[in-house]
Design an enzyme around this catalytic site. Structure first.
Site, mmCIF file in Angstrom:
data_model
loop_
_atom_site.group_PDB
_atom_site.id
_atom_site.type_symbol
_atom_site.label_atom_id
_atom_site.label_comp_id
_atom_site.label_asym_id
_atom_site.label_seq_id
_atom_site.Cartn_x
_atom_site.Cartn_y
_atom_site.Cartn_z
ATOM 1 N N GLU A 1 1.908 45.341 -12.645
ATOM 2 C CA GLU A 1 2.097 46.035 -11.368
ATOM 3 C C GLU A 1 3.577 46.107 -11.047
ATOM 4 O OE1 GLU A 1 0.782 45.662 -6.637
ATOM 5 O OE2 GLU A 1 0.126 44.154 -8.092
ATOM 6 N N ASP B 1 2.761 42.594 3.073
ATOM 7 C CA ASP B 1 3.464 41.627 2.235
ATOM 8 C C ASP B 1 4.072 40.512 3.062
ATOM 9 O OD1 ASP B 1 3.092 42.739 -0.396
ATOM 10 O OD2 ASP B 1 4.356 44.396 0.265
#
Length: 271
Positions: free
Chosen positions: A54, A65
């Site tokens: 990724e 995040d």
């Protein structure tokens, strides 16, 4: 150079083939352009036994995040990172033997327009796309555009997702289903969230597509435990914390090798 083996559906076929041998799947994450020579991290990931990689395209407001990935985004952006520069770097890579999956927020997709964005991914040799702030009921346009460009749009499922919606996510996701282990942001944690087992079991009721578990998987023990429920793991913050602390490709390869070993030791099929 662009990955010469990239074909439509390649991410899912690759992960299915490896899963069907009994292998636990490992997908490490790196923020693009986090350091000079950052693509050496990708080579280290592949050498350590990653099954997919990724690549984060940094965004200034990464709402899902936690502090580590936010710091990684800020560091990369301060170095002049952009989606176009990251994809240009990827286009120069030789075939690593594992698929690349880009991840970013929908603002960056809209900036260039879905068609141009997905075409750019394809030219760079990227086969999949994760857009964590794009809910399934708003994903129709990008799903169609991505499919036309040969990009597999991966959808996320959380412990709070109702079963009917979860089944729709499982049906419409491509490549794999990204199971978010807890309600919260990315980041290293001491234990695997208890909600992970129930979520992966619910996903499996509606699909045979590979299920990768992410958010908070930081250690070999957690990877081993996750493998008992899912087909594999996504490891992001634990990797990026090491990069931010100065780890080089060799250090990352050694760390991921411990996760690879843990996944290989847990041979029982997910429950």
């Amino acid at each position: 150079m662009t990955n010469p083996t990239l074909t439509a559906g390649a991410v899912e076929r690759h992960l299915r083939a490896r899963r069907d041998t009994g292998r636990g799947l490992l997908m490490p994450f790196v923020t693009g352009r986090i350091t000079p020579g950052w693509t050496d991290c990708l080579r280290a990931f592949a050498a350590a036994g990653a099954d997919a990689i990724e690549v984060g395209l940094p965004f200034s407001d990464p709402t899902l995040d936690g502090p580590t990935i936010q710091e990684a985004n800020d560091t990369a952006l301060a170095r002049g990172a952009s989606a176009r520069r990251i994809l240009a770097d990827l286009a120069e890579l030789p075939d690593l033997g594992v698929p690349l999956v880009a991840s970013t927020y929908y603002n960056l997709v809209l900036h260039d327009g879905p068609e141009a964005f997905c075409a750019a991914l394809r030219r760079a040799g990227v086969g999949g796309l994760i857009v964590p702030d794009l809910p399934v009921h708003e994903a129709g346009e990008l799903t169609d555009v991505a499919a036309a460009a040969g990009i597999e749009l991966v959808l996320l499922a959380s412990p709070a997702t109702p079963q009917p919606r979860l089944e729709e996510i499982s049906r419409r996701s491509r490549g794999f289903v990204y199971a978010v282990s807890l309600m919260g942001t990315t980041g290293e944690r001491d234990t695997l969230a208890a909600s992970a087992a129930e979520l992966t079991a619910r996903i499996r009721r509606g699909t045979d597509r590979p299920v990768l578990l992410g958010f908070g998987i930081s250690t070999p023990d957690q990877a081993r435990e996750a493998r008992r429920h899912a087909d594999g793991v996504v490891v992001g913050a634990a990797v990026m914390r090491r990069v931010l602390d100065g780890a080089g490709p060799g250090d990352l390869r050694a760390f991921l090798a411990t996760l690879r070993q843990a996944l290989d030791q847990e041979c029982d099929p997910p429950r």
